[in-house]
Design a protein around this motif. Structure first.
Motif, PDB file in Angstrom:
ATOM      1  N   VAL A  19       0.843  -1.207   0.000  1.00 46.22           N
ATOM      2  CA  VAL A  19       0.000   0.000   0.000  1.00 46.22           C
ATOM      3  C   VAL A  19       0.873   1.251   0.000  1.00 46.22           C
ATOM      4  CG1 VAL A  19      -1.652   1.347   1.362  1.00 46.22           C
ATOM      5  CG2 VAL A  19      -1.987  -1.121   1.091  1.00 46.22           C
ATOM      6  N   ASN A  23       0.474   3.571  -3.396  1.00 44.24           N
ATOM      7  CA  ASN A  23      -0.176   4.881  -3.225  1.00 44.24           C
ATOM      8  C   ASN A  23       0.789   5.925  -2.675  1.00 44.24           C
ATOM      9  OD1 ASN A  23      -2.573   3.912  -4.222  1.00 44.24           O
ATOM     10  ND2 ASN A  23      -3.544   3.620  -2.238  1.00 44.24           N
ATOM     11  N   ILE A  27      -0.358   9.249  -0.523  1.00 46.48           N
ATOM     12  CA  ILE A  27      -0.103   9.150   0.915  1.00 46.48           C
ATOM     13  C   ILE A  27       0.825  10.274   1.374  1.00 46.48           C
ATOM     14  CG2 ILE A  27       1.065   7.713   2.653  1.00 46.48           C
ATOM     15  CD1 ILE A  27      -0.171   5.260   1.140  1.00 46.48           C
ATOM     16  N   ARG A  30      -1.064  13.463   1.820  1.00 47.16           N
ATOM     17  CA  ARG A  30      -1.912  13.533   3.017  1.00 47.16           C
ATOM     18  C   ARG A  30      -1.094  13.574   4.292  1.00 47.16           C
ATOM     19  NH1 ARG A  30      -5.230   8.796   0.338  1.00 47.16           N
ATOM     20  NH2 ARG A  30      -6.346  10.021  -1.235  1.00 47.16           N
ATOM     21  N   ARG A 135     -11.486   5.274  14.618  1.00 42.20           N
ATOM     22  CA  ARG A 135     -11.271   6.719  14.518  1.00 42.20           C
ATOM     23  C   ARG A 135     -12.594   7.456  14.361  1.00 42.20           C
ATOM     24  NH1 ARG A 135      -7.570   6.665  11.014  1.00 42.20           N
ATOM     25  NH2 ARG A 135      -5.933   6.284  12.526  1.00 42.20           N
ATOM     26  N   PRO A 300      -7.165  -4.609   2.322  1.00 48.67           N
ATOM     27  CA  PRO A 300      -8.062  -3.813   3.169  1.00 48.67           C
ATOM     28  C   PRO A 300      -7.489  -3.599   4.576  1.00 48.67           C
ATOM     29  CG  PRO A 300      -9.328  -5.427   1.940  1.00 48.67           C
ATOM     30  CD  PRO A 300      -7.872  -5.746   1.700  1.00 48.67           C
ATOM     31  N   SER A 303      -4.629  -1.274   4.401  1.00 50.26           N
ATOM     32  CA  SER A 303      -5.118   0.093   4.200  1.00 50.26           C
ATOM     33  C   SER A 303      -5.409   0.784   5.531  1.00 50.26           C
ATOM     34  CB  SER A 303      -6.379   0.047   3.326  1.00 50.26           C
ATOM     35  OG  SER A 303      -7.149   1.222   3.467  1.00 50.26           O
ATOM     36  N   VAL A 306      -2.071   1.523   7.330  1.00 51.77           N
ATOM     37  CA  VAL A 306      -1.376   2.670   6.729  1.00 51.77           C
ATOM     38  C   VAL A 306      -2.099   3.979   7.068  1.00 51.77           C
ATOM     39  CG1 VAL A 306      -0.673   3.739   4.544  1.00 51.77           C
ATOM     40  CG2 VAL A 306      -0.313   1.286   4.915  1.00 51.77           C
ATOM     41  N   ALA A 307      -3.427   3.956   7.152  1.00 50.67           N
ATOM     42  CA  ALA A 307      -4.153   5.160   7.578  1.00 50.67           C
ATOM     43  C   ALA A 307      -3.697   5.570   8.984  1.00 50.67           C
ATOM     44  CB  ALA A 307      -5.657   4.917   7.544  1.00 50.67           C
TER      45      ALA A 307
ATOM     46  N   PRO B 136     -14.326  10.744   8.228  1.00 46.58           N
ATOM     47  CA  PRO B 136     -13.658   9.475   7.904  1.00 46.58           C
ATOM     48  C   PRO B 136     -12.914   9.511   6.572  1.00 46.58           C
ATOM     49  CG  PRO B 136     -15.804   9.032   8.838  1.00 46.58           C
ATOM     50  CD  PRO B 136     -15.703  10.531   8.689  1.00 46.58           C
ATOM     51  N   GLN B 138     -11.449  12.016   5.273  1.00 49.21           N
ATOM     52  CA  GLN B 138     -10.253  12.848   5.404  1.00 49.21           C
ATOM     53  C   GLN B 138      -9.245  12.282   6.382  1.00 49.21           C
ATOM     54  OE1 GLN B 138      -9.909  15.505   3.406  1.00 49.21           O
ATOM     55  NE2 GLN B 138     -11.862  14.842   2.543  1.00 49.21           N
ATOM     56  N   THR B 139      -9.722  11.499   7.353  1.00 52.83           N
ATOM     57  CA  THR B 139      -8.792  11.073   8.406  1.00 52.83           C
ATOM     58  C   THR B 139      -8.615   9.566   8.462  1.00 52.83           C
ATOM     59  OG1 THR B 139     -10.509  10.940  10.099  1.00 52.83           O
ATOM     60  CG2 THR B 139      -9.428  13.061   9.835  1.00 52.83           C
ATOM     61  N   SER B 140      -9.521   8.796   7.847  1.00 52.65           N
ATOM     62  CA  SER B 140      -9.398   7.337   7.923  1.00 52.65           C
ATOM     63  C   SER B 140      -9.077   6.690   6.588  1.00 52.65           C
ATOM     64  CB  SER B 140     -10.687   6.720   8.473  1.00 52.65           C
ATOM     65  OG  SER B 140     -10.813   6.976   9.855  1.00 52.65           O
ATOM     66  N   LEU B 141      -9.607   7.227   5.509  1.00 51.53           N
ATOM     67  CA  LEU B 141      -9.372   6.588   4.206  1.00 51.53           C
ATOM     68  C   LEU B 141      -8.159   7.227   3.530  1.00 51.53           C
ATOM     69  CD1 LEU B 141     -13.076   6.141   3.044  1.00 51.53           C
ATOM     70  CD2 LEU B 141     -11.610   4.568   4.294  1.00 51.53           C
ATOM     71  N   THR B 142      -7.124   7.468   4.321  1.00 52.31           N
ATOM     72  CA  THR B 142      -5.976   8.239   3.840  1.00 52.31           C
ATOM     73  C   THR B 142      -4.932   7.380   3.155  1.00 52.31           C
ATOM     74  OG1 THR B 142      -5.083   8.020   6.047  1.00 52.31           O
ATOM     75  CG2 THR B 142      -6.208  10.079   5.525  1.00 52.31           C
ATOM     76  N   ALA B 143      -5.092   6.061   3.207  1.00 49.95           N
ATOM     77  CA  ALA B 143      -4.118   5.181   2.547  1.00 49.95           C
ATOM     78  C   ALA B 143      -4.568   4.822   1.146  1.00 49.95           C
ATOM     79  CB  ALA B 143      -3.919   3.913   3.374  1.00 49.95           C
ATOM     80  N   ASP B 144      -5.769   5.244   0.778  1.00 53.37           N
ATOM     81  CA  ASP B 144      -6.362   4.814  -0.483  1.00 53.37           C
ATOM     82  C   ASP B 144      -6.473   5.924  -1.508  1.00 53.37           C
ATOM     83  OD1 ASP B 144      -7.173   2.578   1.319  1.00 53.37           O
ATOM     84  OD2 ASP B 144      -8.246   1.961  -0.489  1.00 53.37           O
ATOM     85  N   ILE B 146      -9.269   7.027  -3.763  1.00 54.36           N
ATOM     86  CA  ILE B 146     -10.708   6.752  -3.852  1.00 54.36           C
ATOM     87  C   ILE B 146     -11.095   6.691  -5.322  1.00 54.36           C
ATOM     88  CG2 ILE B 146     -13.030   7.519  -3.196  1.00 54.36           C
ATOM     89  CD1 ILE B 146     -11.244   6.751  -0.816  1.00 54.36           C
ATOM     90  N   LEU B 286      -8.598  -0.555  -0.116  1.00 53.80           N
ATOM     91  CA  LEU B 286      -9.650  -0.940   0.822  1.00 53.80           C
ATOM     92  C   LEU B 286     -10.714  -1.808   0.183  1.00 53.80           C
ATOM     93  CD1 LEU B 286     -11.127  -0.418   3.543  1.00 53.80           C
ATOM     94  CD2 LEU B 286     -12.141   1.601   2.469  1.00 53.80           C
TER      95      LEU B 286
END
Lengths: 405, 405
Positions: A19, A23, A27, A30, A135, A300, A303, A306-307, B136, B138-144, B146, B286
């Motif tokens: 991951v 990405n 990454i 962010r 989170r 998944p 992911s 890494v988040a 979420p 902005q802060t959780s799906l940050t490894a992906d 989208i 994810l």
């Protein structure tokens, strides 16, 4: 540039490296800077794998390198994961882990160390795999008192139950198939006995109450006794059988348990099938919400890890993640929990109805074509303790399931 | 203590006051200090209501009071909401709003002001009501990365479609009932024409791409032409009809649209019924995730607004929320979008099949008992442009729906 060490290059660990690689650009944007894997700690060498030159076998290299800011723990199990994570935190390195057993058993202490050191101990991937839940609980559901949290937290057993429901096959057949496909371990106990689910609900309950919830104290019933006959009754009733975990407020106490339950099609978890997981939350203002996704699987889960790494990179010195104290949560005794039950009984429904109702009170009978020599019934709401007493008194009970909602 | 002003004491605004009151203690714990409503700005007086003494009619009182740190905007509409929010931000006050029209139209500028002032402009409640999705993301799906986001974003139309599906009633009947129950406005245009959904997907697309997405540029089709005949075909096909919004990556462009679609029971949105909303996300690592809950309603929406207030209280000087620039997102032309279509046509299936297939290519016929004089067919995947050309050439087409997944 932020340097990360990945401890354990198994399924999830190699996923984390993948991951971060695939990405990389998104990454870095962010996190605010590039995240680079400096070491992979593993007993193996991975000769010929591009990761080869990053592999180290000695944890001292990781913990002794001041350039390593964040440690990822994806080894699983308690030891040496616990020792390595604790020493990493004590050395001032934030840790992201997917290890639910570690978090459930030593989370209280590890969170305290992280707080003390003003760094992060993050474990989003330990519950619900790729589903963001910990989170959001801590940063989004902040206006609510959480009255209930739970859900379908184990993909293996959900896959098995879905298969049993759809194909009418029995438990042993579906277990063997899940093992052949690699969905279930050769020793499937942790999944099928509900222990994995139990550790996850313990973590969720600790977060929601702020008090330590021990897995050992939770009533845990797995799916090993769920038969194709149960599924036939479920279909007849327009219901489904799911292994669910729940932690529900009951006054000052929490009602926490893991068990296979019958649920109707109106329940949000009813249609969560195959290896998917879903976490269900009820807030006193929000009402019902559900978070659905891949509860396991290499990418998944990686992911979610890494988040957490991105979070720790963005906020190195603040522990955003909620926490709990070592005060133990007070659990509602199982005997006091009230609900409806479904019971399978040998014999003839009409002949035995009077005896059943003398013990259980009014019941609703249910029969399935082709299932001779037995029948089922649904009780009214009753306490678990009262049910157990009835069960001991009335002969011929083949199986019982709880009814949810 | 942190002082808040609530602008607009309607459904959501009064809900915000109620949530802050009822969960006062829990919220104070999470925010780090007590949150107190100092003013309620409204044209009305609310005599006899406990809120009465906090009511002010003049925005200058709010903006001029240095004690007010956070402003809640729950007035709705563009003006005076826009002017008040902009002036609040310029005065250094963080703003939390539930106003999707405002965010869609002026979000770019308001986010830039908040960034410039190092305060927060937060709008979790503007999409998905009580469902936590923006934070979420902005802060959780940050490894992906989208790849797709969308879902069922409007409770009124989902209620109506569910009712049409379950009861076989027609559009006009169900609209009247929804209006009588207060689920639909007397002028239902914003809901039933898909404009509300369109504004929400514009916000989601802007957040996901970091580029401004204008509602006006999005193809938006509502549910006003969905008839009970369509529902009958959907049932025959084992499918359902849902009004969905979608924003999907297609190379460097985004495919964004709002339309009623046919979907099968394997789709995660299939079972999202009644007034519930669900946001569907697909990440490149994810996989599929879904966030489900109450997309509207006083307390759920207020819960999301208050969560933003807590966020702004905890992190007064950091803008955690993602942002987008004024660079416009590049949309894939509708004509190029490929998908399958469902078409209802007058006449006899066997007589017309050859003519249909000469235009559309191979189709799958579907007929519904009791629906005489017409038939339905499903096309293979084809471009929207090619479909439109066929539609213009072949007479007798009664309605067409898109097929999702």
């Amino acid at each position: 540039m932020i340097n990360v060490a990945v401890m354990g290059y198994g399924t999830v660990g190699s996923g984390v490296v993948e991951v971060l690689e695939r990405n990389r650009e998104a990454i870095a944007k962010r996190a605010g800077e590039e995240i680079c894997v400096k070491y992979v700690l593993d007993l193996r060498d991975f000769l010929g794998n591009p990761i080869q030159e990053k592999v180290v076998h000695d944890f001292e290299v990781v913990v002794g390198d001041p350039e390593v800011a964040i440690v990822v723990e994806t080894m699983g199990g308690i030891e040496p994961a616990y020792t390595f994570v604790k020493r990493s935190l004590l050395a001032g390195k934030s840790v992201a882990t997917s290890n639910k057993a570690l978090v459930e058993k030593h989370g209280t202490e590890l969170l305290a160390i992280a707080r003390e050191k003003n760094i992060n101990f993050l474990f989003e991937a330990s519950v619900g795999g790729g589903i963001p839940i910990l989170r959001p609980l801590q940063t989004s559901l902040t206006a609510d008192v959480i009255e209930e949290i739970g859900g379908i937290l184990n993909g293996t057993t959900n896959y098995m139950l879905t298969k049993m429901y759809n194909e009418g096959v029995d438990y042993d057949t579906v277990l063997k198939e899940a093992q052949d496909k690699g969905y279930a371990e050769r020793n499937p106990e942790a999944d099928v006995e509900g222990y994995d689910t139990g550790r996850k609900i313990a973590i969720l309950c600790s977060l929601v109450t702020g008090k330590k919830t021990d897995f050992e104290d939770i009533y845990t019933e797995g799916i090993t006794k769920v038969g194709k006959e149960d599924m036939a009754y479920a279909k007849e009733l327009g219901m489904n059988i799911k292994l669910i975990a729940t932690a529900k407020r009951h006054g000052d106490k929490m009602c926490v348990m893991v068990a296979p339950v019958l649920m109707g099609s109106g329940h949000p978890l009813y249609a969560v099938n195959d290896v998917f997981n879903a976490v269900f939350v009820r807030g006193n203002m929000l009402g019902e919400a559900m978070f659905y996704g891949s509860g396991a699987g290499k990418l998944p889960t990686a992911s979610a890890v890494v988040a957490d790494v991105v979070e720790a990179a963005k906020n190195p010195s603040s522990s955003m993640m909620g926490t709990w104290t070592d005060e133990k949560v007070e659990l509602q005794p199982l005997d006091e929990v009230c609900r409806r039950f479904f019971v399978r009984m040998s014999g003839d429904a009409r002949e035995r109805r009077a005896a059943v109702e003398a013990a259980f009170g009014p019941v609703t009978l249910v029969e399935v074509e082709g299932l001779g020599g037995e029948f089922g019934f649904l009780t009214e709401e009753m306490a678990e303790g009262a049910y157990a007493k009835c069960e001991a008194e009335v002969p011929g009970i083949l199986h019982r399931l709880r009814i949810e909602g």
